[in-house]
Design an enzyme around this catalytic site. Structure first.
Site, PDB file in Angstrom:
ATOM      1  N   HIS A  16       0.820  -1.220   0.000  1.00  0.00           N
ATOM      2  CA  HIS A  16       0.000   0.000   0.000  1.00  0.00           C
ATOM      3  C   HIS A  16       0.854   1.271   0.000  1.00  0.00           C
ATOM      4  O   HIS A  16       0.446   2.276  -0.568  1.00  0.00           O
ATOM      5  CB  HIS A  16      -0.986  -0.040   1.173  1.00  0.00           C
ATOM      6  CG  HIS A  16      -2.011  -1.130   1.017  1.00  0.00           C
ATOM      7  ND1 HIS A  16      -2.574  -1.807   2.063  1.00  0.00           N
ATOM      8  CD2 HIS A  16      -2.560  -1.677  -0.119  1.00  0.00           C
ATOM      9  CE1 HIS A  16      -3.435  -2.704   1.601  1.00  0.00           C
ATOM     10  NE2 HIS A  16      -3.444  -2.653   0.281  1.00  0.00           N
ATOM     11  N   HIS A  18      -7.652  -7.870  -8.068  1.00  0.00           N
ATOM     12  CA  HIS A  18      -7.997  -8.684  -6.901  1.00  0.00           C
ATOM     13  C   HIS A  18      -8.304  -7.719  -5.756  1.00  0.00           C
ATOM     14  O   HIS A  18      -7.439  -7.394  -4.945  1.00  0.00           O
ATOM     15  CB  HIS A  18      -6.832  -9.604  -6.517  1.00  0.00           C
ATOM     16  CG  HIS A  18      -6.513 -10.648  -7.543  1.00  0.00           C
ATOM     17  ND1 HIS A  18      -5.953 -10.351  -8.766  1.00  0.00           N
ATOM     18  CD2 HIS A  18      -6.691 -11.996  -7.533  1.00  0.00           C
ATOM     19  CE1 HIS A  18      -5.798 -11.468  -9.455  1.00  0.00           C
ATOM     20  NE2 HIS A  18      -6.235 -12.484  -8.730  1.00  0.00           N
ATOM     21  N   SER A  74      -6.636  -1.715  -0.897  1.00  0.00           N
ATOM     22  CA  SER A  74      -6.245  -1.006  -2.124  1.00  0.00           C
ATOM     23  C   SER A  74      -7.405  -0.204  -2.744  1.00  0.00           C
ATOM     24  O   SER A  74      -7.185   0.925  -3.206  1.00  0.00           O
ATOM     25  CB  SER A  74      -5.635  -1.977  -3.140  1.00  0.00           C
ATOM     26  OG  SER A  74      -6.456  -3.097  -3.356  1.00  0.00           O
ATOM     27  N   ASP A  90     -13.156 -13.149 -12.655  1.00  0.00           N
ATOM     28  CA  ASP A  90     -11.733 -13.442 -12.585  1.00  0.00           C
ATOM     29  C   ASP A  90     -10.953 -12.223 -13.116  1.00  0.00           C
ATOM     30  O   ASP A  90     -11.061 -11.880 -14.293  1.00  0.00           O
ATOM     31  CB  ASP A  90     -11.495 -14.674 -13.470  1.00  0.00           C
ATOM     32  CG  ASP A  90     -10.045 -15.089 -13.509  1.00  0.00           C
ATOM     33  OD1 ASP A  90      -9.177 -14.334 -13.014  1.00  0.00           O
ATOM     34  OD2 ASP A  90      -9.770 -16.172 -14.040  1.00  0.00           O
ATOM     35  N   ASP A 111      -2.822  -8.393  -7.379  1.00  0.00           N
ATOM     36  CA  ASP A 111      -2.571  -8.731  -5.978  1.00  0.00           C
ATOM     37  C   ASP A 111      -3.325  -9.997  -5.575  1.00  0.00           C
ATOM     38  O   ASP A 111      -4.210  -9.964  -4.715  1.00  0.00           O
ATOM     39  CB  ASP A 111      -3.008  -7.522  -5.114  1.00  0.00           C
ATOM     40  CG  ASP A 111      -2.816  -7.766  -3.629  1.00  0.00           C
ATOM     41  OD1 ASP A 111      -1.932  -8.563  -3.268  1.00  0.00           O
ATOM     42  OD2 ASP A 111      -3.554  -7.159  -2.835  1.00  0.00           O
TER      43      ASP A 111
END
Ligand SMILES: C[S@@+](CC[C@H](N)C(=O)[O-])C[C@H]1O[C@@H](n2cnc3c(N)ncnc32)[C@H](O)[C@@H]1O
Length: 285
Positions: free
Chosen positions: A19, A42, A100, A148, A169
């Site tokens: 981060h 992700h 995130s 996905d 990630d």
């Protein structure tokens, strides 16, 4: 794959490296007025309550973000993250830890866009619920897709603005994530060669880790590669003993910011005398 919930790990040493690097990249994007897209393949749940029973179960934040104190004398890369986290914790201390998506939403200007992918059915539900309470969560600026992320990015590259960051990630609980990350980068670069790509990976005793990082280093790109080790590798061969960030087409300031931050972080986050860091960059720059 569906057993992974980031709430168990929120605010750990790996999140700190990831981060802090993410915010540095976003600040660099913000230095120019031109709009950009962030694609987070992700996403996780977006923001985490550290008082929650899941976060408390392993309390990984205690050996992560909580060790950094108020950041007095922290290098710029770290104090930037601590300031961002403080803004989500008005009463002081750290009870809420932004993932995130939340850090990105805070950094974006109105003309920038965020595209989130999350595959886990319960996690995407929590993410959508969290977003519904965010001022930007219901605007066209942000979209969430339950899909996905490795597949989803294909349709988004290159972004219409031709300026963008792709954050990859995965949890890597599925060992195919290593190969899929490399393929996503290779295919991404074909579609959007000038994009910035930030890949997080775990330091665990798996041969796939080295295979991935070596392959990334061999790509004909400009990159910066940082790894932060917090302990010796566990003797049972399992478990996370650090993590890395591999950034393709990085801000020119990133290498030096990491060079300042990594020794400080390794000191603060050390769990034994094998803690340390490495920092390399491409010959081409
Ligand atoms: C490490 S967490 C993400 C943390 C988040 N990026 C952050 O920094 O706050 C990985 C997330 O990816 C989700 N996931 C796993 N495989 C996925 C896939 N193929 N596509 C999209 N999401 C996936 C997991 O459910 C989990 O929430």
């Amino acid at each position: 794959m569906f057993s992974y919930r980031h709430a168990f790990h929120a605010g750990n040493h790996a999140d700190v490296l990831k981060h802090a690097t993410l915010l540095h990249i976003l600040d660099h994007f913000n230095a120019k007025e031109t709009p950009y897209w962030v694609i987070d393949t992700h996403a996780g749940a977006g923001i985490y309550d550290l008082d929650d029973e899941w976060a408390q179960k392993k309390a990984e934040f205690a050996d992560g973000i909580a060790r950094l104190g108020d950041g007095a004398a922290a290098p710029a890369l770290v104090s930037r993250l601590l300031d961002a986290i403080a803004s989500f914790n008005a009463g002081g201390g750290i009870r809420r830890y932004p993932g995130s998506p939340w850090l990105t939403l805070q950094a974006l200007r109105d003309h920038d866009r965020l595209r989130l992918f999350e595959m886990h059915p319960s996690e995407v539900e929590v993410l959508a619920r969290n977003l519904s309470g965010h001022p930007r969560g219901r605007t066209r600026q942000v979209t969430v897709t339950q899909a996905d992320g490795f597949e989803g990015i294909k349709a988004l590259l290159p972004p219409p603005t031709r300026r963008g960051l792709v954050l990859i990630d995965p949890s890597y609980e599925d060992k195919h994530d290593y190969r899929r990350t490399l393929t996503a980068i290779e295919e991404g670069l074909k579609r959007f060669a000038t994009g910035c790509y930030a890949v997080w990976y775990p330091l665990v005793q798996r041969r796939e880790v080295q295979t991935l990082t070596r392959a990334l280093e061999r790509l004909d790109t400009v990159w910066v590669h940082a790894a932060l080790r917090v302990s010796r590798p566990p003797t049972d061969g399992f478990g996370l003993y650090g993590s890395g960030m591999f950034v393709i087409n990085p801000p020119w300031t990133l290498h030096d910011a990491l060079a300042q931050a990594l020794p400080w972080l390794a000191g603060k986050l050390a769990q034994d005398d094998r803690a340390g860091h490495s920092l390399t960059r491409s010959a081409k720059s």
